[in-house]
Design a protein around this motif. Structure first.
Motif, PDB file in Angstrom:
ATOM      1  N   VAL A 113     -20.470  -1.266 -34.706  1.00 32.54           N
ATOM      2  CA  VAL A 113     -19.685  -0.362 -33.869  1.00 32.54           C
ATOM      3  C   VAL A 113     -18.758   0.432 -34.786  1.00 32.54           C
ATOM      4  O   VAL A 113     -18.128  -0.148 -35.682  1.00 32.54           O
ATOM      5  CB  VAL A 113     -18.833  -1.145 -32.846  1.00 32.54           C
ATOM      6  CG1 VAL A 113     -17.932  -0.213 -32.051  1.00 32.54           C
ATOM      7  CG2 VAL A 113     -19.730  -1.942 -31.907  1.00 32.54           C
ATOM      8  N   LEU A 169     -17.092  -4.208 -37.681  1.00 33.43           N
ATOM      9  CA  LEU A 169     -17.373  -4.703 -36.331  1.00 33.43           C
ATOM     10  C   LEU A 169     -18.880  -4.743 -36.104  1.00 33.43           C
ATOM     11  O   LEU A 169     -19.525  -3.697 -36.028  1.00 33.43           O
ATOM     12  CB  LEU A 169     -16.705  -3.788 -35.304  1.00 33.43           C
ATOM     13  CG  LEU A 169     -15.180  -3.689 -35.420  1.00 33.43           C
ATOM     14  CD1 LEU A 169     -14.649  -2.558 -34.532  1.00 33.43           C
ATOM     15  CD2 LEU A 169     -14.536  -5.016 -35.013  1.00 33.43           C
ATOM     16  N   VAL A 223     -22.420  -5.913 -34.031  1.00 31.63           N
ATOM     17  CA  VAL A 223     -23.009  -6.300 -32.751  1.00 31.63           C
ATOM     18  C   VAL A 223     -23.893  -7.518 -33.027  1.00 31.63           C
ATOM     19  O   VAL A 223     -24.787  -7.467 -33.868  1.00 31.63           O
ATOM     20  CB  VAL A 223     -23.858  -5.156 -32.146  1.00 31.63           C
ATOM     21  CG1 VAL A 223     -24.447  -5.594 -30.798  1.00 31.63           C
ATOM     22  CG2 VAL A 223     -23.014  -3.893 -31.981  1.00 31.63           C
ATOM     23  N   TYR A 265     -24.554 -10.744 -25.873  1.00 25.96           N
ATOM     24  CA  TYR A 265     -24.122 -10.245 -27.180  1.00 25.96           C
ATOM     25  C   TYR A 265     -22.609 -10.336 -27.251  1.00 25.96           C
ATOM     26  O   TYR A 265     -21.927 -10.578 -26.245  1.00 25.96           O
ATOM     27  CB  TYR A 265     -24.568  -8.793 -27.374  1.00 25.96           C
ATOM     28  CG  TYR A 265     -23.666  -7.800 -26.666  1.00 25.96           C
ATOM     29  CD1 TYR A 265     -23.752  -7.596 -25.288  1.00 25.96           C
ATOM     30  CD2 TYR A 265     -22.669  -7.092 -27.363  1.00 25.96           C
ATOM     31  CE1 TYR A 265     -22.908  -6.726 -24.628  1.00 25.96           C
ATOM     32  CE2 TYR A 265     -21.819  -6.213 -26.698  1.00 25.96           C
ATOM     33  CZ  TYR A 265     -21.939  -6.040 -25.335  1.00 25.96           C
ATOM     34  OH  TYR A 265     -21.094  -5.191 -24.679  1.00 25.96           O
ATOM     35  N   VAL A 266     -22.113 -10.120 -28.449  1.00 25.27           N
ATOM     36  CA  VAL A 266     -20.677 -10.015 -28.650  1.00 25.27           C
ATOM     37  C   VAL A 266     -20.462  -9.065 -29.828  1.00 25.27           C
ATOM     38  O   VAL A 266     -21.347  -8.915 -30.673  1.00 25.27           O
ATOM     39  CB  VAL A 266     -20.057 -11.417 -28.918  1.00 25.27           C
ATOM     40  CG1 VAL A 266     -20.410 -11.914 -30.303  1.00 25.27           C
ATOM     41  CG2 VAL A 266     -18.556 -11.416 -28.728  1.00 25.27           C
ATOM     42  N   VAL A 267     -19.328  -8.383 -29.842  1.00 27.11           N
ATOM     43  CA  VAL A 267     -18.955  -7.596 -31.016  1.00 27.11           C
ATOM     44  C   VAL A 267     -17.971  -8.468 -31.798  1.00 27.11           C
ATOM     45  O   VAL A 267     -16.936  -8.863 -31.275  1.00 27.11           O
ATOM     46  CB  VAL A 267     -18.305  -6.256 -30.630  1.00 27.11           C
ATOM     47  CG1 VAL A 267     -17.839  -5.504 -31.879  1.00 27.11           C
ATOM     48  CG2 VAL A 267     -19.281  -5.406 -29.825  1.00 27.11           C
ATOM     49  N   ALA A 268     -18.338  -8.804 -33.032  1.00 32.89           N
ATOM     50  CA  ALA A 268     -17.535  -9.732 -33.831  1.00 32.89           C
ATOM     51  C   ALA A 268     -17.131  -9.109 -35.154  1.00 32.89           C
ATOM     52  O   ALA A 268     -17.883  -8.324 -35.738  1.00 32.89           O
ATOM     53  CB  ALA A 268     -18.329 -11.010 -34.088  1.00 32.89           C
ATOM     54  N   VAL A 269     -15.941  -9.458 -35.616  1.00 32.72           N
ATOM     55  CA  VAL A 269     -15.488  -9.032 -36.938  1.00 32.72           C
ATOM     56  C   VAL A 269     -16.280  -9.820 -37.986  1.00 32.72           C
ATOM     57  O   VAL A 269     -16.466 -11.025 -37.846  1.00 32.72           O
ATOM     58  CB  VAL A 269     -13.980  -9.332 -37.116  1.00 32.72           C
ATOM     59  CG1 VAL A 269     -13.543  -9.093 -38.555  1.00 32.72           C
ATOM     60  CG2 VAL A 269     -13.171  -8.474 -36.147  1.00 32.72           C
ATOM     61  N   ALA A 272     -13.579 -12.496 -31.601  1.00 30.06           N
ATOM     62  CA  ALA A 272     -14.828 -13.065 -32.132  1.00 30.06           C
ATOM     63  C   ALA A 272     -14.913 -12.755 -33.613  1.00 30.06           C
ATOM     64  O   ALA A 272     -14.598 -11.631 -34.030  1.00 30.06           O
ATOM     65  CB  ALA A 272     -16.034 -12.496 -31.397  1.00 30.06           C
TER      66      ALA A 272
END
Lengths: 97, 97, 97, 97, 97
Positions: free
Chosen positions: C10, C24, C26, C40-44, C76
């Motif tokens: 992202v 970031l 996906v 899904y999650v957007v994680a660092v 996340a």
């Protein structure tokens, strides 16, 4: 919080040192219609509840806010025994006795 | 907390520095009927559990309340090995041995 | 923690000042059967992971326990790249190379 | 936060000492289409809401950030009464009176 | 974090004192396929987002890590406006203008 019914207990001997002296109850989550749902949680009992009772439980970090559960690795606590609850003007449950 | 069955492990070399020296177990969540569900979680083992054992795990910030997991970026911890648990008067599981 | 596969990224220019200098990603959540799920999650990314890699991510307040994510508004974090993981004695994934 | 409709209340006598003097409301979660969903939560009322009102509630540790709920074992709080809310340019609800 | 689309707003007069001066947006969660899902959340806007924009939001205690939301009873915050995001090499969304 969610409303649940205490349906059983968990017994454990080998556990983290911070888990000593806690009663671990199996709580079935109740639906808003007053039925027992398929979900459950294992919660620490902080109010002397017993099997068959309808209770309120809190989850997450809030479960560590009772004196009993402070700083313990537990994510659910029974912190109230329900006397009665109602939805849309209808009593869903009334504690007997 | 939820009841789960340890079914495997995760191995990782490239990881955050705070993830050193932790055993990461794959835990299948069990349903209230004592069956293995389709859900799972990867949890840090804080009690010396092994594959095939039924355990209790805590999630969220509560997972950081064991001495082993304090201040680590982990959101699930196995903090008890289950000896036995019952629902509606029926034993769902009895640890052998 | 859950196992996921990094499938994208992202990009954001207008963001909170505490969100500077973070990658970031996906991440598609994987099922216990080793398949890509619909979640899904957007994680660092805290470990230099790339698209196509299988990783472990932590959620909630635990996602702020890496040095990179401390005090940031992120829920996340990818804190380990998975080499291999197994379920019921079967290897679900083996990192190549 | 989620939008919900207050549909009832929970009464409890036997409860944790930190649960004194709190109004516990049953809140049905509303969908984004403005319908009452099947989900619910029991939330502490921090704003004087009543049955039939549409409210906003916060969950988790955020539920302890009001003065009323500080350090209490509660994981949901009603912290706003909704006047109106809209989706895609359409008013989903308008408080009467 | 999850990706969402801002689709509306919530207006409230009667609210907790810590809820003053916050813009409360209705955000539809987007699926990993770039579609609007059925889920939603009401999130505090920390980045000046508007209806129609695609954003990133954080949930839980992480939602209180912006300067705007610090110590407030809110469990979701929009902390980034998305320029673009991709999955499996395909651009799912590209901010216009």
């Amino acid at each position: 919080m969610l409303i649940g019914k205490v349906v059983g207990a968990v017994v454990s001997t080998a556990k983290d040192e911070k888990m000593q002296s806690l009663r671990l109850m199996v709580v079935r989550t109740m639906t808003v219609d007053g039925q027992e749902g398929s979900g459950y949680v294992v919660a620490v009992d902080a109010v002397g509840s017993g099997v068959g009772e309808v209770v309120l439980y809190a989850s997450g970090s809030s479960a560590r806010q009772t004196i009993l559960t402070d700083k313990r690795p537990v994510d659910a606590v029974i912190m109230a025994i329900v006397d009665t609850w109602d939805v849309d003007g209808q009593v869903q449950y009334q504690k007997s006795g």
